[in-house]
Design a protein around this motif. Sequence first.
Motif, PDB file in Angstrom:
ATOM      1  N   ALA A 150       0.864  -1.221  -0.058  1.00 51.74           N
ATOM      2  CA  ALA A 150       0.238   0.140   0.081  1.00 51.74           C
ATOM      3  C   ALA A 150       0.815   1.235   0.068  1.00 51.74           C
ATOM      4  O   ALA A 150       0.885   2.252   0.951  1.00 51.74           O
ATOM      5  N   HIS A 151       1.674   1.542  -1.040  1.00 51.90           N
ATOM      6  CA  HIS A 151       2.405   2.831  -1.183  1.00 51.90           C
ATOM      7  C   HIS A 151       1.686   3.560  -2.330  1.00 51.90           C
ATOM      8  O   HIS A 151       1.081   2.655  -3.387  1.00 51.90           O
ATOM      9  N   LEU A 152       1.625   4.690  -2.644  1.00 49.69           N
ATOM     10  CA  LEU A 152       0.924   5.642  -3.703  1.00 49.69           C
ATOM     11  C   LEU A 152       1.431   5.098  -4.699  1.00 49.69           C
ATOM     12  O   LEU A 152       0.462   5.695  -5.618  1.00 49.69           O
ATOM     13  N   ASP A 153       2.516   4.604  -5.238  1.00 52.49           N
ATOM     14  CA  ASP A 153       2.657   4.254  -6.459  1.00 52.49           C
ATOM     15  C   ASP A 153       2.361   2.929  -7.110  1.00 52.49           C
ATOM     16  O   ASP A 153       2.747   2.506  -8.147  1.00 52.49           O
ATOM     17  N   HIS A 154       1.830   2.242  -5.898  1.00 52.00           N
ATOM     18  CA  HIS A 154       1.244   0.822  -6.357  1.00 52.00           C
ATOM     19  C   HIS A 154      -0.199   0.655  -6.314  1.00 52.00           C
ATOM     20  O   HIS A 154      -0.624  -0.448  -7.082  1.00 52.00           O
ATOM     21  N   SER A 155      -1.110   1.022  -5.208  1.00 50.32           N
ATOM     22  CA  SER A 155      -2.138   0.440  -4.771  1.00 50.32           C
ATOM     23  C   SER A 155      -3.220   1.402  -5.256  1.00 50.32           C
ATOM     24  O   SER A 155      -4.549   0.900  -5.360  1.00 50.32           O
ATOM     25  N   PRO A 156      -3.188   2.777  -5.347  1.00 56.12           N
ATOM     26  CA  PRO A 156      -4.347   3.788  -5.432  1.00 56.12           C
ATOM     27  C   PRO A 156      -5.145   3.389  -6.401  1.00 56.12           C
ATOM     28  O   PRO A 156      -6.354   3.404  -6.512  1.00 56.12           O
ATOM     29  N   LEU A 157      -4.590   2.781  -7.550  1.00 56.81           N
ATOM     30  CA  LEU A 157      -5.736   2.486  -8.829  1.00 56.81           C
ATOM     31  C   LEU A 157      -6.410   1.268  -8.833  1.00 56.81           C
ATOM     32  O   LEU A 157      -7.327   1.136  -9.584  1.00 56.81           O
ATOM     33  N   ALA A 158      -6.176   0.544  -7.631  1.00 55.35           N
ATOM     34  CA  ALA A 158      -6.744  -0.699  -7.498  1.00 55.35           C
ATOM     35  C   ALA A 158      -8.449  -0.349  -7.261  1.00 55.35           C
ATOM     36  O   ALA A 158      -9.078  -1.226  -7.915  1.00 55.35           O
ATOM     37  N   ARG A 159      -8.794   0.336  -6.652  1.00 52.51           N
ATOM     38  CA  ARG A 159     -10.333   0.395  -6.377  1.00 52.51           C
ATOM     39  C   ARG A 159     -11.101   1.236  -7.741  1.00 52.51           C
ATOM     40  O   ARG A 159     -12.056   0.464  -7.939  1.00 52.51           O
ATOM     41  N   PRO A 160     -10.542   2.132  -8.385  1.00 47.21           N
ATOM     42  CA  PRO A 160     -11.074   2.653  -9.469  1.00 47.21           C
ATOM     43  C   PRO A 160     -11.200   1.368 -10.597  1.00 47.21           C
ATOM     44  O   PRO A 160     -12.135   1.199 -11.182  1.00 47.21           O
TER      45      PRO A 160
END
Length: 294
Positions: A72-82
């Motif tokens: 859960a770093h900002l360059d790996h996980s944020p696009l998972a939910r969209p």
Amino acid sequence: MAGTVEHVADGVRRIVAPNPSALTYTGTNSYILGAGAVAIIDPGPDIPAHLDALLQALSPGEHVAALLVTHAHLDHSPLARPLAEVTGAPIYAGGGAFDGRSETMQALAASGLAGGGEGLDLDFAPDHIVTDNTVIDAGALQITAIATPGHLGSHLAFAWGDLVFSGDHVMGWATTLISPPDGDMGAYMASLDRLAGYPAHLYLPGHGPKIDDPATRIAELIAHRRAREAAILAHLSDTPQTASALAHSIYTDIDAALLPMAARNVLAHLVDLTERNLAHPDGPLGAATGFRRA
């Protein structure tokens, strides 16, 4: 090149996100596994163009059966939910940003020490939390989770056959940033030993090119960390020294702008050395703590 579909191994497509930096190299590697019902490993940063590139990389009739996130770093996980909202695929990971921390790292966080580096994705919440050796079924694919805490407490690698997707734990272009309380050097070294015993002929990391000789690369990383540890021990004395002061003495061949990150790596070593009774802190553990030799 960002957005380009590259075939990097049998059944594996790579799309690099457009987020190059000193910590991400040319950008975050997102991987599409299989055909028909596919899995995506590390959707990446929340960049709409990257979401479009991942969807366009799918062949006609393909659908996403699972989204796997190394950490859960900002360059790996944020696009998972969209991406999950668009595809309906469930998200699998080892936990959120704070999961998997040792008691020592929890105490450091409680004292006010924050991580640094790529930044935590505080909103990340997987649909399924998986543990070491969990087998994830994604259509016809079976992907095994390998617990690799160190860069982050909940970091996972994923094995598919004799391929290992190593996230940020093992990379070919650089060593891994270990920044307490997010990063834990003792856990990182133990995870390297864990991976060294795992059969694989190819590593596909979170950033940078593939690693064709994983065993040699792991041995190099272990040797590098042990050499850094030896240098820190050699510089310790009866006079307390901070991680920052030690970094300035030891890292004499890097850009000055990178010294704060180097100091975090030194702090990670000092915390580990303290837990192994090889160094003594002059007060509670923290970024400004002085350390003496044991």
